[in-house]
Scaffold this active site. Structure first.
Site, mmCIF file in Angstrom:
data_model
loop_
_atom_site.group_PDB
_atom_site.id
_atom_site.type_symbol
_atom_site.label_atom_id
_atom_site.label_comp_id
_atom_site.label_asym_id
_atom_site.label_seq_id
_atom_site.Cartn_x
_atom_site.Cartn_y
_atom_site.Cartn_z
ATOM 1 N N LEU A 45 -12.343 20.842 5.908
ATOM 2 C CA LEU A 45 -11.486 20.541 7.052
ATOM 3 C C LEU A 45 -11.535 21.732 7.996
ATOM 4 O O LEU A 45 -11.376 22.866 7.567
ATOM 5 C CB LEU A 45 -10.036 20.320 6.609
ATOM 6 C CG LEU A 45 -9.567 18.903 6.264
ATOM 7 C CD1 LEU A 45 -8.104 18.933 5.862
ATOM 8 C CD2 LEU A 45 -9.764 17.947 7.426
ATOM 9 N N ASP A 46 -11.759 21.473 9.282
ATOM 10 C CA ASP A 46 -11.783 22.555 10.267
ATOM 11 C C ASP A 46 -10.429 23.269 10.313
ATOM 12 O O ASP A 46 -9.390 22.663 9.988
ATOM 13 C CB ASP A 46 -12.102 21.998 11.657
ATOM 14 C CG ASP A 46 -13.529 21.513 11.777
ATOM 15 O OD1 ASP A 46 -14.372 21.944 10.978
ATOM 16 O OD2 ASP A 46 -13.796 20.690 12.682
ATOM 17 N N PRO A 47 -10.405 24.533 10.737
ATOM 18 C CA PRO A 47 -9.123 25.249 10.847
ATOM 19 C C PRO A 47 -8.080 24.517 11.698
ATOM 20 O O PRO A 47 -6.885 24.571 11.385
ATOM 21 C CB PRO A 47 -9.532 26.580 11.487
ATOM 22 C CG PRO A 47 -10.930 26.800 10.994
ATOM 23 C CD PRO A 47 -11.560 25.437 10.986
ATOM 24 N N ALA A 49 -7.655 21.379 11.912
ATOM 25 C CA ALA A 49 -7.263 20.120 11.277
ATOM 26 C C ALA A 49 -6.303 20.387 10.128
ATOM 27 O O ALA A 49 -6.325 21.447 9.504
ATOM 28 C CB ALA A 49 -8.491 19.382 10.766
#
Length: 297
Positions: A45-47, A49
Site C-alpha cells: 500500500l502506498d504511503p 493509502a
C-alpha cells in the site's frame, strides 16, 4: 519463537510505507522478547493509502505471493479539475479543467470500466523499465510511457458525489492501479482528475472487519502472547478447498515428493494431516504436486 505462524491484518494509516509497517512490527516482536520471526506483507500500500495490509508471520510468509495474485477492493475519491504528475495528491499539477461531472454522468460511464479492460499504469509506479523502476526515471525528469496491461474490474460503483469530487468503490484483479482508473474515468468524463483518498477495504480473503490499528498490532505483538492476536495460516486460503492426507502421505509431501494417482478434480488444494496444514498442492489428473510446503507440527 518457533511457533509464531499466521496473519495479522493491519489497518494501515496514511503516512508510513508498507515496509515501514513491517519494520515496526518486527521491532516490536524483538523488543517483546520473541526472537527473530520471519515477517512480510501480502501486498504493498502506498504511503498515501490506508486500509487492509495483511502481515504474514512465520510459515504464512510462504503464502504472500499467493495473496499478491488475489483480488483487491478499494474505496477511493477522485478530485476533479486537476491532474497531477503522479495521479494522486502528492504530485505536481500538470493540467486543469473547469468541467465538473454530475453523479448521473459518472454512473453512466462506469460500465465502460467494468469487466475486462486495458489500463496504462502511472509513470510513477514500481514497474521496471529496462531494469529501473519507472518512478525513478520519472523523478529524474524522463518521459515514461508504460505499456497498457489487461486486467479485470469485477465491480465498480459510485458511493458519493459532490461538486468537485466523487467517492467510488472498486473490486479488481491484481495489477490494477486505482490512480490510473481515476485518471481514465475523469478523462472519459471530459475533464481531468486525481486520487485524493485511497483506502483498501479488502485484500484476498482479508477485510477491514478483521483489521486492527497499527498501534494496537504493535501492542499485541510486543506483549507476552502475540500468537493470540494472529489469524491462522489457513485464513489466507479461505477460498482453497482442503485435501485430507494421511501421515505417510504428509511425510512424502514434506519431502517434496509427488503423490500418484487421481484423487479429486484438478485444481489447487490445501493438503492437511488432520488439523495441521501440510502444503499448498496442485492436483492434476495424474498426481499431486507441492506448490508451497509448510514446516508445522
Amino acid at each position: 519463537m518457533t511457533g509464531l505462524h499466521g496473519w495479522l491484518v493491519v489497518d494501515k494509516p496514511v503516512g508510513p510505507s508498507s515496509a515501514a509497517v513491517v519494520g515496526k512490527l518486527k521491532w516490536a516482536l524483538r523488543q517483546g522478547g520473541h526472537g527473530k520471526v520471519k515477517i512480510g506483507h501480502g501486498g504493498t500500500l502506498d504511503p498515501l493509502a490506508s486500509g487492509v495490509l495483511p502481515i504474514a508471520l512465520g510459515e504464512a510468509t510462504k503464502l504472500s505471493g499467493y495473496l499478491l495474485n488475489g483480488p483487491k477492493a478499494y474505496r477511493f475519491t477522485i478530485s476533479f479539475g486537476t491532474a497531477t504528475s503522479t495521479d494522486d495528491a502528492e504530485g505536481e499539477v500538470v493540467a486543469q479543467s473547469p468541467v465538473r461531472p454530475t453523479a448521473e454522468a459518472i454512473r453512466a460511464i462506469l460500465p465502460r470500466f467494468t469487466g475486462p479492460i486495458r489500463q496504462r499504469p502511472p509513470a510513477y509506479s514500481a514497474l521496471k523499465v529496462d531494469g529501473e523502476r519507472a518512478y525513478a526515471r520519472a523523478r529524474a525528469g524522463e518521459s515514461v510511457e508504460l505499456a497498457a496491461r489487461d486486467l479485470v474490474i469485477h465491480a465498480l460503483s459510485l458511493e458519493e458525489s459532490g461538486p468537485d469530487s466523487a467517492a467510488l468503490h472498486v473490486h479488481c484483479s491484481k495489477g490494477t492501479y486505482v490512480r490510473s482508473l481515476a485518471r481514465d474515468i475523469a478523462e472519459a468524463l471530459g475533464t481531468v482528475g486525481h486520487v485524493s483518498l485511497l483506502r483498501r477495504t479488502a485484500a484476498g480473503p482479508f477485510t477491514l472487519d478483521q483489521a486492527l490499528s497499527l498501534d494496537k498490532c504493535v501492542e499485541l505483538v510486543h506483549g507476552p502472547a502475540p500468537e493470540q492476536a494472529l489469524l491462522p495460516l489457513t485464513a489466507g486460503l479461505d477460498d482453497i478447498p482442503a485435501l485430507a492426507v494421511d501421515p505417510h502421505e504428509a511425510a512424502a509431501l514434506k519431502q517434496g515428493k509427488r503423490l500418484m494417482g487421481p484423487r479429486v478434480k484438478p485444481g489447487q488444494y490445501l493438503a492437511t494431516d488432520g488439523p495441521v496444514p501440510v502444503a499448498l498442492v496442485a492436483v492434476s489428473e495424474h498426481d499431486v504436486r507441492v506448490v508451497r510446503g509448510f514446516n508445522l507440527t
